[in-house]
Structure formats: C-alpha cells, structure tokens
Scaffold this motif. Sequence first.
Motif, mmCIF file in Angstrom:
data_model
loop_
_atom_site.group_PDB
_atom_site.id
_atom_site.type_symbol
_atom_site.label_atom_id
_atom_site.label_comp_id
_atom_site.label_asym_id
_atom_site.label_seq_id
_atom_site.Cartn_x
_atom_site.Cartn_y
_atom_site.Cartn_z
ATOM 1 N N VAL A 134 0.835 -1.200 0.000
ATOM 2 C CA VAL A 134 0.000 0.000 0.000
ATOM 3 C C VAL A 134 0.872 1.254 0.000
ATOM 4 C CG1 VAL A 134 -1.722 1.316 1.295
ATOM 5 C CG2 VAL A 134 -1.913 -1.171 1.126
ATOM 6 N N ALA A 135 1.875 1.271 0.858
ATOM 7 C CA ALA A 135 2.763 2.434 0.949
ATOM 8 C C ALA A 135 3.526 2.649 -0.352
ATOM 9 C CB ALA A 135 3.727 2.268 2.117
ATOM 10 N N TYR A 136 3.990 1.577 -0.958
ATOM 11 C CA TYR A 136 4.708 1.709 -2.235
ATOM 12 C C TYR A 136 3.831 2.365 -3.291
ATOM 13 C CZ TYR A 136 6.744 0.461 -6.707
ATOM 14 O OH TYR A 136 7.238 0.517 -7.984
ATOM 15 N N LEU A 137 2.559 2.006 -3.342
ATOM 16 C CA LEU A 137 1.673 2.516 -4.388
ATOM 17 C C LEU A 137 1.423 4.021 -4.279
ATOM 18 C CD1 LEU A 137 -0.966 -0.364 -4.594
ATOM 19 C CD2 LEU A 137 0.816 0.187 -6.273
ATOM 20 N N VAL A 138 1.653 4.619 -3.098
ATOM 21 C CA VAL A 138 1.474 6.071 -2.976
ATOM 22 C C VAL A 138 2.806 6.813 -3.044
ATOM 23 C CG1 VAL A 138 -0.698 5.939 -1.697
ATOM 24 C CG2 VAL A 138 1.463 6.000 -0.439
ATOM 25 N N SER A 139 3.849 6.116 -3.439
ATOM 26 C CA SER A 139 5.173 6.733 -3.495
ATOM 27 C C SER A 139 5.485 7.257 -4.890
ATOM 28 C CB SER A 139 6.251 5.722 -3.095
ATOM 29 O OG SER A 139 6.430 4.748 -4.124
ATOM 30 N N GLU A 140 6.494 8.138 -4.954
ATOM 31 C CA GLU A 140 6.989 8.613 -6.242
ATOM 32 C C GLU A 140 7.633 7.484 -7.037
ATOM 33 O OE1 GLU A 140 9.161 12.475 -6.157
ATOM 34 O OE2 GLU A 140 8.829 12.327 -3.985
ATOM 35 N N ALA A 141 8.118 6.465 -6.344
ATOM 36 C CA ALA A 141 8.801 5.366 -7.023
ATOM 37 C C ALA A 141 7.857 4.512 -7.856
ATOM 38 C CB ALA A 141 9.501 4.483 -5.989
ATOM 39 N N SER A 142 6.563 4.563 -7.538
ATOM 40 C CA SER A 142 5.600 3.693 -8.211
ATOM 41 C C SER A 142 4.943 4.390 -9.396
ATOM 42 C CB SER A 142 4.501 3.265 -7.229
ATOM 43 O OG SER A 142 3.479 2.565 -7.910
ATOM 44 N N SER A 143 4.900 3.677 -10.529
ATOM 45 C CA SER A 143 4.130 4.124 -11.689
ATOM 46 C C SER A 143 2.983 3.158 -11.973
ATOM 47 C CB SER A 143 5.034 4.228 -12.918
ATOM 48 O OG SER A 143 5.641 2.974 -13.205
ATOM 49 N N VAL A 144 2.742 2.222 -11.056
ATOM 50 C CA VAL A 144 1.644 1.270 -11.207
ATOM 51 C C VAL A 144 0.335 2.046 -11.249
ATOM 52 C CG1 VAL A 144 0.446 -0.673 -10.132
ATOM 53 C CG2 VAL A 144 2.944 -0.500 -9.982
ATOM 54 N N ASN A 145 -0.545 1.688 -12.183
ATOM 55 C CA ASN A 145 -1.763 2.470 -12.366
ATOM 56 C C ASN A 145 -2.898 1.566 -12.845
ATOM 57 O OD1 ASN A 145 -3.328 4.813 -12.396
ATOM 58 N ND2 ASN A 145 -2.804 5.298 -14.513
ATOM 59 N N GLY A 146 -4.069 1.750 -12.235
ATOM 60 C CA GLY A 146 -5.252 1.030 -12.664
ATOM 61 C C GLY A 146 -5.238 -0.448 -12.319
ATOM 62 N N GLN A 147 -4.527 -0.829 -11.260
ATOM 63 C CA GLN A 147 -4.380 -2.238 -10.914
ATOM 64 C C GLN A 147 -5.093 -2.564 -9.595
ATOM 65 O OE1 GLN A 147 -2.950 -4.430 -13.010
ATOM 66 N NE2 GLN A 147 -2.571 -2.715 -14.416
ATOM 67 N N ILE A 148 -5.483 -3.831 -9.480
ATOM 68 C CA ILE A 148 -5.983 -4.376 -8.220
ATOM 69 C C ILE A 148 -4.969 -5.405 -7.759
ATOM 70 C CG2 ILE A 148 -7.901 -5.488 -7.026
ATOM 71 C CD1 ILE A 148 -9.622 -4.856 -9.521
ATOM 72 N N LEU A 149 -4.385 -5.188 -6.601
ATOM 73 C CA LEU A 149 -3.391 -6.105 -6.077
ATOM 74 C C LEU A 149 -3.945 -6.840 -4.863
ATOM 75 C CD1 LEU A 149 -0.104 -4.005 -6.334
ATOM 76 C CD2 LEU A 149 -1.107 -5.575 -8.011
ATOM 77 N N SER A 150 -3.782 -8.142 -4.861
ATOM 78 C CA SER A 150 -4.142 -8.982 -3.721
ATOM 79 C C SER A 150 -2.914 -9.088 -2.822
ATOM 80 C CB SER A 150 -4.564 -10.368 -4.211
ATOM 81 O OG SER A 150 -4.739 -11.250 -3.127
ATOM 82 N N VAL A 151 -3.085 -8.735 -1.539
ATOM 83 C CA VAL A 151 -1.930 -8.621 -0.651
ATOM 84 C C VAL A 151 -2.231 -9.266 0.699
ATOM 85 C CG1 VAL A 151 -0.280 -7.045 0.414
ATOM 86 C CG2 VAL A 151 -1.386 -6.405 -1.735
ATOM 87 N N GLY A 152 -1.260 -10.013 1.215
ATOM 88 C CA GLY A 152 -1.393 -10.555 2.564
ATOM 89 C C GLY A 152 -0.346 -11.601 2.871
ATOM 90 N N GLY A 153 0.230 -11.539 4.063
ATOM 91 C CA GLY A 153 1.154 -12.556 4.511
ATOM 92 C C GLY A 153 2.448 -12.639 3.735
ATOM 93 N N GLY A 154 2.799 -11.573 3.012
ATOM 94 C CA GLY A 154 4.013 -11.590 2.205
ATOM 95 C C GLY A 154 3.768 -11.945 0.752
ATOM 96 N N ARG A 155 2.540 -12.279 0.380
ATOM 97 C CA ARG A 155 2.188 -12.589 -1.009
ATOM 98 C C ARG A 155 1.534 -11.371 -1.636
ATOM 99 N NH1 ARG A 155 -2.661 -14.012 -3.424
ATOM 100 N NH2 ARG A 155 -2.515 -15.224 -5.373
ATOM 101 N N VAL A 156 1.965 -11.023 -2.853
ATOM 102 C CA VAL A 156 1.350 -9.955 -3.632
ATOM 103 C C VAL A 156 1.024 -10.512 -5.006
ATOM 104 C CG1 VAL A 156 1.583 -7.617 -4.550
ATOM 105 C CG2 VAL A 156 2.708 -8.217 -2.394
ATOM 106 N N ALA A 157 -0.216 -10.349 -5.458
ATOM 107 C CA ALA A 157 -0.658 -10.891 -6.739
ATOM 108 C C ALA A 157 -1.563 -9.875 -7.434
ATOM 109 C CB ALA A 157 -1.402 -12.211 -6.540
ATOM 110 N N ARG A 158 -1.741 -10.069 -8.707
ATOM 111 C CA ARG A 158 -2.582 -9.180 -9.496
ATOM 112 C C ARG A 158 -3.960 -9.800 -9.706
ATOM 113 N NH1 ARG A 158 -2.213 -8.087 -15.948
ATOM 114 N NH2 ARG A 158 -3.590 -6.261 -16.076
#
Length: 320
Positions: free
Chosen positions: A231-255
């Motif tokens: 979540v924090a990465y997605l609001v950073s200047e480093a991120s250009s990810v756009n229009g995505q839904i990410l599934s997140v939990g327990g160290g797993r991240v998926a699209r």
Amino acid sequence: MNETSPVRYDGRAILVTGAGRGMGRTHALALADRGASVLVADRGVTMSGDGLDTGPANEVVAEIRAAGGTAEAYSGDLSTEDGARGAVTATLAAFGRIDGIIHNASTAPDAGPMYETPDEVFDRTIQVNVYAAFHMAKAAWPAFLSQKFGRIVVVTSHSIYGNANSVPYTTAKTGYIGFINSLSIEGADHNITVNAVAPTARSRMTERMQSSDYTDWLFETMTPETVTPTVAYLVSEASSVNGQILSVGGGRVARITLAESRGVLGLGESIDDVHQRIDAVLADGDWMFPASIAERGLVVAEMMGWKPSAVDRNPYAMRN
C-alpha cells in the motif's frame, strides 16, 4: 545486483482513512517513519458505523509525533460529502498540500440475507466506501493536477469474488473496480495513479470469524504489517503502477484483473442458438485482458469483421 535508494515520502502529505486501528494504523506509522506528513482520519466507530471515539486517531498521532514525525487527527464522518471532502481540506490546512489518499476506512455490518438487509445498512456501506472515495478524489484532484502528482489507493476486498449474506459490503467493494479503472485513465497523463488493494489481514472484521485451525493460522500469518509495504509503495513517487488491483497478505502480492473470453460468434439468430452453445460460451480459455472500454470495443469489432482506421483508436470518444 542493483542497489536502489529507500523509498521515502519527505515533503509529501498523505491522507489515510481508517488510520486509528488495524491496517490503517500500520500504513500511517510506516509513511510517517519515512518522512510523510500524515492526516490520521478515523472516527472510531463500531464495525456497523455507529458511535464516535476520537481516541484511536489521537493515539496514532501521538505515537507518530513521539517518534519525531508529523501528523494530525481528523474525525469527520466520511459517509457524508462534507465529511469526506473535509478530510482533504484538513490535509491541505494542516500541511499545505496533499499528495496521496489511502482510503482504508469501511463499515462491515452483519447484513444477513439480502432480502432482510435494511436499506440504511446498504446505503451507509456504499457511502463510506465508494461515495467517500469519490468525494475525496474530487476534492484532491485540482491539487493533484496543479502539482502534476497524485496517488490514490482504495482498499477493496476479496469479497468481490462473492460472499453470502454480505451484499452491502461486497457491492461497495466491487464498486471500486469501476472507480479505479476509469479514474486511472483520467489521471495517467498527469502523473496521477489510482489503484486498489484487496488485503487479507487480521482485523476487527476477521476477528468475527469462527474459531478454527484456519483462523489461528490466518491471524498468525496475515498480519496488518504484511499489507502495508505494498500500500505504501503505491502512494510513493517510485511507483508508476496504475489502474491495478493487487491482492496482498502474509508476504504474497498478486494481481487481480478483469478478463473476457473471445466468445462464440453467430449466436444472434435465435434463443435456441444460445441454448445450444451456452457451454462453449462459458468455457475457460482464450482470454483477452482489455485495459479500457475503448480497447475492448476495438478488439471485439475486429473479431466481427470491422477494419479500424487511425481515427477509431477510441470508438467511445464523445463528439464535440
């Protein structure tokens, strides 16, 4: 191996809703720890949206300040237009700018079967989710455009796959799909990104689950802290990810994505045609993943014999 500088938020002001407890709290603390000024928005309500308790938000603010960070509390009612817009106004007043919104707040009432669900429960759940996201985004958008930077993350749910006795919550969380798909296109040329995260984590909501070996494992594995980095990465200047839904939990991240099969042609003659070939229509395979309604429209048109020209790049563009 390439080394990169740590992602930081110095000079950035970020509004985090539902930040008094759970995942919202861990988001706020992590952002402040890396230099962000954080508006901790939390009304301290029950899971059904009732009551008012400013304690949780004030405690998080005190924790951030004790660590040398910058934060202010906000307790407006996000289920109202004034309350949602007020969160943005409070961020601007406190820090002179707004660079990101993490909309984590939600109600999760025990709705029961759909036909027994009170209208006011449905209304409140939609309001504090989709309506609040709309009003906050609308209020912040002029600042985002002016500074050519903005980040929005809304918290959806895996209930978008369906969950019995949860129509208000599931409908509200699914509404975010259209929200991010359209708004991400509007913001793309202005360095504004809009994404959603579907988290799995221990929270007041999951603590209502029946006790079992699974819930014990979930509570131990799926901590709020494992959701925060994405979540924090997605609001950073480093991120250009756009229009995505990410599934997140327990160290797993998926699209998570929407898909449409290429389908079956020639079913426009009769009801019987559809009846006879419905299994082929519903078969898995040969998926397309359109990034917009315009892209989908052109793909389908070409499948059906249309030969597009350059001016047909967006067939859904409005006439002047």
